[in-house]
Write an enzyme that holds these catalytic residues in place. Sequence first.
Site, PDB file in Angstrom:
ATOM      1  N   TYR A 155      17.179  18.749   8.435  1.00 31.62           N
ATOM      2  CA  TYR A 155      17.478  18.981   7.018  1.00 31.62           C
ATOM      3  C   TYR A 155      18.275  17.800   6.477  1.00 31.62           C
ATOM      4  O   TYR A 155      17.943  17.248   5.411  1.00 31.62           O
ATOM      5  CB  TYR A 155      18.258  20.277   6.841  1.00 31.62           C
ATOM      6  CG  TYR A 155      18.927  20.393   5.489  1.00 31.62           C
ATOM      7  CD1 TYR A 155      18.169  20.666   4.349  1.00 31.62           C
ATOM      8  CD2 TYR A 155      20.298  20.201   5.344  1.00 31.62           C
ATOM      9  CE1 TYR A 155      18.771  20.747   3.094  1.00 31.62           C
ATOM     10  CE2 TYR A 155      20.901  20.285   4.101  1.00 31.62           C
ATOM     11  CZ  TYR A 155      20.136  20.561   2.984  1.00 31.62           C
ATOM     12  OH  TYR A 155      20.732  20.630   1.751  1.00 31.62           O
ATOM     13  N   ALA A 157      18.395  14.818   7.575  1.00 33.69           N
ATOM     14  CA  ALA A 157      17.555  13.616   7.560  1.00 33.69           C
ATOM     15  C   ALA A 157      16.644  13.581   6.341  1.00 33.69           C
ATOM     16  O   ALA A 157      16.410  12.511   5.763  1.00 33.69           O
ATOM     17  CB  ALA A 157      16.729  13.547   8.843  1.00 33.69           C
TER      18      ALA A 157
END
Length: 256
Positions: A155, A157
């Site tokens: 998430y 990233a």
Amino acid sequence: MTVSPASHLQDHVAIVTGAGSGIGRATAIALARAGARVLGVGRRAEALRRTAAHHPGITALPADITSAGAPQAVIEAATDRWGRLDVLVNNAGATAVMPLADTDAARVADLLALNVTAPSLLAHAALPHLRAGRGTIINISSTYGHCPLPGAAHYAATKAALEQLTRSWALELATDGIRVNALAPGPTESEALTAAGLPDGVVEQIKQDEAARIPLGRRGTPEEVAAWIVHLAGPAAAWITGQILTIDGGLELTSG
């Protein structure tokens, strides 16, 4: 002529994704109150209807922006109706608690599709219209787009990717007069944790833990974030582009 703050987006056209709840709903309402005509987009027709009921300037469009052809259809829905597009708010996104030990390809692909690919394709489809009106793109990231988030790295990233897209698009599109910025909210009252499939008790514990880590002592409200989105969309922000504005009660100061 002096434009009052209540109407500084008069006759502008805005698209807000994820408009059925939380930050998206608050943003659609705030933009409409500032004079914009708003296309509120989301997967849940009834939730969008409730959003649209807050202001006559909001039109609901149920759509899954990750489906084939949906981004182009969303842009055309606004431009066919109103003849222009000034503001694209890429708000729709998903949160996923996914430790590395539990990571699988399908969940990673789903996160990327909603949090990165769909905003990219929406911006692509919107580009000719934004060029015509020297419009703006506002992406919704997160504190965790630039701070680590153990247990939900993918998430984080996707939000880091959105922040880098923001900076790169800002440089790429500056000669067209298109501004691109991002808001990075901290923990904000919304349905995101429940939508991630977490039990009520776990959601409540996470909320309490988050509030305890925030220097200002509480989670944010969707309206607080929406106010900054409206500001970035308006003429007072005409010399701001490529910025990531973090609104998180000081949380990022504790995450380095």
